[in-house]
Design an enzyme around this catalytic site. Structure first.
Site, mmCIF file in Angstrom:
data_model
loop_
_atom_site.group_PDB
_atom_site.id
_atom_site.type_symbol
_atom_site.label_atom_id
_atom_site.label_comp_id
_atom_site.label_asym_id
_atom_site.label_seq_id
_atom_site.Cartn_x
_atom_site.Cartn_y
_atom_site.Cartn_z
ATOM 1 N N TYR A 9 0.704 -1.114 -0.117
ATOM 2 C CA TYR A 9 -0.101 -0.123 0.140
ATOM 3 C C TYR A 9 0.899 1.222 0.091
ATOM 4 C CZ TYR A 9 -3.813 -2.872 1.943
ATOM 5 O OH TYR A 9 -4.583 -4.004 2.080
ATOM 6 N N LYS A 20 8.075 4.881 -6.844
ATOM 7 C CA LYS A 20 9.080 4.125 -5.961
ATOM 8 C C LYS A 20 8.442 2.662 -6.068
ATOM 9 C CE LYS A 20 12.235 3.643 -2.750
ATOM 10 N NZ LYS A 20 13.489 4.315 -2.975
ATOM 11 N N GLU A 129 -12.648 -7.214 8.376
ATOM 12 C CA GLU A 129 -11.986 -6.515 9.240
ATOM 13 C C GLU A 129 -12.726 -6.124 10.660
ATOM 14 O OE1 GLU A 129 -9.067 -3.677 7.518
ATOM 15 O OE2 GLU A 129 -10.418 -3.328 5.883
ATOM 16 N N ILE A 221 3.643 -2.413 3.982
ATOM 17 C CA ILE A 221 3.534 -0.723 3.998
ATOM 18 C C ILE A 221 4.912 -0.033 3.717
ATOM 19 C CG2 ILE A 221 1.483 -0.737 5.473
ATOM 20 C CD1 ILE A 221 3.797 -0.120 7.735
ATOM 21 N N ASP A 269 -0.212 -40.032 0.842
ATOM 22 C CA ASP A 269 -1.453 -40.452 -0.075
ATOM 23 C C ASP A 269 -2.003 -39.017 -0.631
ATOM 24 O OD1 ASP A 269 -2.416 -38.973 2.183
ATOM 25 O OD2 ASP A 269 -3.764 -40.730 2.832
#
Ligand code: COA
Ligand code: MG
Length: 289
Positions: A9, A20, A129, A221, A269
């Protein structure tokens, strides 16, 4: 489905951070109009995102926008300003019901029709949330335009009156539930933000924990978080090697008519075969095969 190991974000009003982000080799770039953008900068964020979508080449990174939540009074204008410039997906935060995803999907479909874009091309990632979001996951997770569920720990903890701890016991039930409903609907599950972006040691620990729980990726972030998070959500070389050997052995035995086999001292399996196949798929998506 696009691999989203790391979903970065940045405040949508920051053109330098968007530029950037493009240089970082990150899987998904999410230009935020919600909590990362100050109240008096919402308009600026819409304009900056609209321009970025038109002018910048995002290369292999996915371009996402995050709108404000349903009912904030901002969500329709966020979409009106940015959707026409064709982000690849829309993140909607604080989702509490299937109807909210339906609303968003209808908006997107109307744009796809009016622009002549292929239908269902623009995907939705739903942030859950809150108490209601977690309770209503069973319905929310079924929407066909969804690619993934994103779990937000801070808002969730606040919504139940919990205190965040390093151990994270207070969010464990909801965090696991997100993985469960994502897996049941073949969606990606994107884990919590690690906010202490200077602490790479605990970032790695939390990322590995998320991967072990079944999450397919993590929200981030800060540029420092790209590498460690991508690594944690990519199968290790040892895991890839083991999966390849296991599948070879299993396929050879299966051709002979065996369903369960002994492999390196363990019983193998179908569930373990499926898990090995998923390792190979994720390795391919991560460019490791
Ligand atoms: N995306 C892109 N680039 C980022 C970035 C991000 N999320 N966070 C920092 N950068 C850039 C900085 O602009 C700086 O670039 P430069 O070297 O070219 O000047 C470089 O990375 C180093 O950043 P740094 O100085 O360590 O951090 P900062 O003080 O500039 O920013 C934060 C710290 C927390 C404000 C910033 O990381 C941020 O805005 N994160 C995203 C917040 C967000 O979107 N929250 C909502 C979702 S939870
Ligand atoms: Mg949030």
């Amino acid at each position: 489905m696009k691999s989203r190991r790391a979903l970065l974000y940045m405040p949508g009003d920051s053109r330098p951070k968007i530029e950037k982000a493009i240089t970082l080799g990150v899987d998904s770039i999410c230009m935020d109009m919600e909590d990362g953008t100050a109240h008096n900068r919402k308009e600026k964020a819409r304009e900056t995102i609209a321009t970025a979508l038109q002018e910048l080449d995002f290369g292999n990174a996915e371009k996402l926008i995050r709108i404000n939540g349903f009912g904030t009074g901002l969500e329709a204008d966020d979409l009106a300003a940015t959707l026409k410039y064709h982000p690849e997906g829309v993140v909607i935060p604080k989702v509490e019901s299937l109807a909210q995803i339906e609303w968003l999907s209808d908006q997107i479909e109307a744009m796809e029709l009016s622009k002549g874009w292929p239908l269902n091309h623009i995907r939705i990632l739903a942030g859950v949330e809150s108490t209601k979001g977690i309770i209503n996951l069973k319905e929310i997770a079924t929407h066909p335009r969804l690619d993934g569920l994103i779990f937000g720990a801070e808002d969730y903890a606040a919504s139940i009156g919990a205190t965040r701890t390093r151990g994270g016991l207070e969010i464990l039930y909801a965090r696991s539930k997100v993985v469960l409903h994502a897996a049941a609907n073949e969606l990606q599950a994107i884990d919590i933000v690690f906010v202490n972006y200077k602490d790479s040691v605990n970032l790695k620990i939390e990322s590995l924990q998320g991967a072990q729980m079944g999450f397919t990726g993590k929200q981030i972030i800060h540029p420092n978080q790209v590498g460690p998070v991508q690594e944690a959500f990519s199968p290790s070389d040892a895991a890839i090697d083991y999966a390849q050997r296991l599948l070879e052995a299993f396929e050879a035995a299966e051709a002979e008519g065996a369903g369960a086999i002994a492999f390196e001292g363990k019983m193998i399996d179908m569930p373990l075969v499926k898990s090995a196949r998923s390792v190979i798929e994720r390795a391919k998506a991560a460019g490791k095969l």
